[in-house]
Design a protein around this motif. Structure first.
Motif, short mmCIF file in Angstrom:
data_model
loop_
_atom_site.label_atom_id
_atom_site.label_comp_id
_atom_site.label_asym_id
_atom_site.label_seq_id
_atom_site.Cartn_x
_atom_site.Cartn_y
_atom_site.Cartn_z
N ARG A 67 0.81 -1.23 0.00
CA ARG A 67 0.00 0.00 0.00
C ARG A 67 0.84 1.27 0.00
NH1 ARG A 67 -4.02 -2.27 4.69
NH2 ARG A 67 -5.01 -3.92 3.47
N LYS A 68 2.01 1.22 -0.57
CA LYS A 68 2.85 2.41 -0.66
C LYS A 68 2.53 3.19 -1.94
CE LYS A 68 5.34 1.67 3.06
NZ LYS A 68 5.32 2.59 4.22
N ILE A 69 2.37 4.51 -1.79
CA ILE A 69 2.10 5.39 -2.92
C ILE A 69 3.07 6.56 -2.84
CG2 ILE A 69 0.41 6.85 -4.08
CD1 ILE A 69 -1.79 5.18 -2.80
N TYR A 70 3.80 6.80 -3.93
CA TYR A 70 4.81 7.86 -3.97
C TYR A 70 4.41 8.89 -5.03
CZ TYR A 70 7.29 4.00 -1.76
OH TYR A 70 7.64 2.95 -0.94
N ARG A 71 4.26 10.15 -4.61
CA ARG A 71 3.89 11.23 -5.52
C ARG A 71 5.14 11.96 -5.99
NH1 ARG A 71 1.18 14.17 -2.38
NH2 ARG A 71 2.50 16.01 -2.19
N ARG A 72 5.24 12.18 -7.28
CA ARG A 72 6.38 12.91 -7.84
C ARG A 72 6.11 14.41 -7.71
NH1 ARG A 72 10.80 12.20 -11.22
NH2 ARG A 72 11.18 13.80 -12.81
N ILE A 73 7.08 15.15 -7.16
CA ILE A 73 6.92 16.59 -7.01
C ILE A 73 8.00 17.37 -7.74
CG2 ILE A 73 5.69 16.41 -4.83
CD1 ILE A 73 8.30 17.08 -3.40
N GLY A 74 8.90 16.67 -8.41
CA GLY A 74 9.96 17.34 -9.16
C GLY A 74 11.04 16.36 -9.54
N VAL A 75 12.05 16.85 -10.24
CA VAL A 75 13.17 16.01 -10.63
C VAL A 75 13.87 15.47 -9.39
CG1 VAL A 75 15.40 15.95 -11.83
CG2 VAL A 75 13.49 17.25 -12.80
N GLU B 205 6.32 9.98 -0.13
CA GLU B 205 5.45 8.85 0.19
C GLU B 205 4.25 9.41 0.95
OE1 GLU B 205 3.42 6.01 2.02
OE2 GLU B 205 5.01 6.62 3.40
N LEU B 206 3.04 9.09 0.50
CA LEU B 206 1.85 9.72 1.07
C LEU B 206 1.73 9.51 2.57
CD1 LEU B 206 -0.96 9.24 -1.60
CD2 LEU B 206 0.86 10.94 -1.48
N GLY B 207 2.24 8.40 3.07
CA GLY B 207 2.18 8.16 4.51
C GLY B 207 2.95 9.19 5.31
N SER B 208 4.01 9.76 4.73
CA SER B 208 4.79 10.77 5.44
C SER B 208 4.02 12.08 5.59
CB SER B 208 6.11 11.04 4.70
OG SER B 208 5.87 11.67 3.44
N GLU B 209 2.95 12.25 4.81
CA GLU B 209 2.09 13.43 4.93
C GLU B 209 0.84 13.13 5.74
OE1 GLU B 209 2.61 15.83 0.80
OE2 GLU B 209 1.49 13.94 0.62
N GLY B 210 0.77 11.89 6.24
CA GLY B 210 -0.43 11.49 6.96
C GLY B 210 -1.58 11.16 6.04
N LYS B 211 -1.29 10.90 4.75
CA LYS B 211 -2.34 10.62 3.77
C LYS B 211 -2.14 9.27 3.10
CE LYS B 211 -3.36 15.48 2.73
NZ LYS B 211 -3.45 16.50 1.66
N GLY B 212 -1.44 8.36 3.76
CA GLY B 212 -1.23 7.03 3.21
C GLY B 212 -2.30 6.06 3.67
N ALA B 213 -2.51 5.01 2.88
CA ALA B 213 -3.44 3.96 3.28
C ALA B 213 -2.83 3.18 4.43
CB ALA B 213 -3.74 3.04 2.11
N PRO B 214 -3.56 2.94 5.50
CA PRO B 214 -2.98 2.26 6.67
C PRO B 214 -2.66 0.80 6.38
CG PRO B 214 -5.34 2.54 6.95
CD PRO B 214 -4.98 3.30 5.72
N MET B 215 -1.64 0.31 7.05
CA MET B 215 -1.28 -1.09 6.97
C MET B 215 -2.11 -1.89 7.98
SD MET B 215 1.10 -1.95 4.78
CE MET B 215 2.01 -3.34 5.49
N PRO B 216 -2.31 -3.19 7.72
CA PRO B 216 -3.02 -4.01 8.71
C PRO B 216 -2.18 -4.20 9.96
CG PRO B 216 -2.12 -5.37 6.95
CD PRO B 216 -1.92 -3.95 6.52
N ASP C 212 -10.89 10.05 0.23
CA ASP C 212 -11.95 11.06 0.16
C ASP C 212 -11.41 12.49 0.21
OD1 ASP C 212 -11.18 11.45 2.79
OD2 ASP C 212 -13.07 10.76 3.67
N GLY C 213 -10.10 12.63 0.04
CA GLY C 213 -9.48 13.95 0.12
C GLY C 213 -8.76 14.19 1.43
N LYS C 214 -9.13 13.39 2.45
CA LYS C 214 -8.51 13.52 3.77
C LYS C 214 -7.89 12.21 4.25
CE LYS C 214 -11.54 17.29 5.29
NZ LYS C 214 -12.53 17.73 6.32
#
Length: 342
Positions: A140-148, A153-164, A203-205
């Motif tokens: 469930r890791k998601i990484y957003r590209r913000i530049g070169v 990783e969305l979890g570092s922003e508090g917006k990642g999908a939780p692990m079981p 849902d945006g949050k």
């Protein structure tokens, strides 16, 4: 239309390679991941990144870079900034902006990609969602590209999908938890899927797990223009629904390795691509049809299977091992085939 390749450019860029993935940035601009034809495994084959602007003269039309350090690489494009970005399973990155193509530091060298089981994330694919590029990892890791050479990783922003809760099961694998694909209706309505029936909605949050009536490993997800979400699994079954309401439309009858790898909603139809070519869903009859059997001028399996929708939603690009086609509101256009110069 005027041929995209002449014999010299085909021999320079395509000879000895097959197409592994594709992306479209505009009507006349495409990117491809090519893999060297070899009797050996994919692991030892060279990878070539090729871009083309077919409205340019032949001598300025193509860009290419070849490497032997990538494996199982997927491709996506963004328009702000305009670039193609390729990421492989080991987090290696190649980017191509106008006039510039370069290898970048792997994601794993830039940020922490460790998973909950003390392993490291494997990138399943790279996608464009809501105009931004994301690399999707297992666990469930998601990484957003913000530049070169910049990823978050969305979890570092508090917006990642939780692990079981790891205490409830001694060992989780990529076959248990996602992600392999992501799609969206908008910034506050995103779906991600992968693993054994592992479907989540943002849902945006925060992310919410969607109760899904199957434990099959999920492969693709598509938020369609009709307001429905379509999901395919490892066996080729097709599901439709939203949030906690899902139903199976098509039973899975595909063998291993022939499951759908891409789905796209275009001109009020769901297109599904795999090794056996391009299919289209007839939802009323609950059946899948080969696209070349129902649409005039459509590609066969040699020139279809991978899919990408242009950022403006006006063009659908498909590519197979030996060529590519483009679809617009008026129908299909054959772009090129390596058999033209065989």
């Amino acid at each position: 239309m005027e041929p995209i390749f002449d014999r010299e450019s085909w021999q320079k860029y395509l000879r000895g390679f097959t197409i592994y993935d594709c992306a479209i940035v505009r009507q006349k601009g495409y990117g491809f991941v090519l893999v060297e034809e070899s009797p050996d495994s994919h692991e030892g084959a060279r990878t070539r990144f090729m871009t083309m602007a077919v409205d340019q003269p032949m001598e300025k039309r193509f860009g290419a870079s070849t490497t032997n350090s990538f494996t199982f690489t997927t491709l996506a494009c963004s328009i702000s900034p305009p670039e193609y970005v390729a990421v492989d399973t080991r987090t290696s990155v190649y980017s191509s902006r106008p006039g510039l193509g370069r290898g970048e530091k792997p994601i794993g060298q830039l940020i922490d990609i460790r998973t909950g089981d003390d392993g490291v994330a494997v990138i399943q694919r790279v996608v464009r969602v809501n105009g931004q590029i994301y690399a999707l990892g297992d666990y469930r890791k998601i990484y957003r590209r913000i530049g070169v050479e910049q990823w978050i990783e969305l979890g570092s922003e508090g917006k990642g999908a939780p692990m079981p809760d790891m205490k409830t099961k001694k060992f989780y694998t990529v076959y248990d938890i996602g992600f392999k694909d992501m799609s969206a209706f908008g910034p506050d309505d995103i779906y991600a899927a992968g693993g054994s029936g592992d479907v989540w909605r943002f849902d945006g949050k925060k992310w919410h797990q969607c109760p899904f009536p199957s434990n099959e490993v999920l492969k693709t997800v598509c938020c369609a223009g009709n307001g429905k979400v379509y999901i395919t699994d490892m066996r080729g079954a097709v599901w439709v629904g939203r949030e906690d309401r899902w139903q199976k439309l098509i039973d899975g009858e595909f063998g291993w390795g022939f499951e759908f790898v891409d789905t796209a909603w275009f001109q009020d139809k769901l297109y599904l691509g795999c090794k056996s070519g391009l299919w289209v869903l007839d939802e009323k009859k609950k059946t899948l049809l080969m696209v070349d059997e129902v649409e005039k001028g459509a590609p066969t399996a040699m020139n279809s299977g991978r899919l990408d929708l242009s950022p403006d939603g006006q063009y659908l690009l498909t590519a197979g091992p030996h060529g590519a086609y483009l679809r617009d509101k008026d129908g299909w256009t054959r772009l090129f085939s390596s058999f033209d110069f065989a």
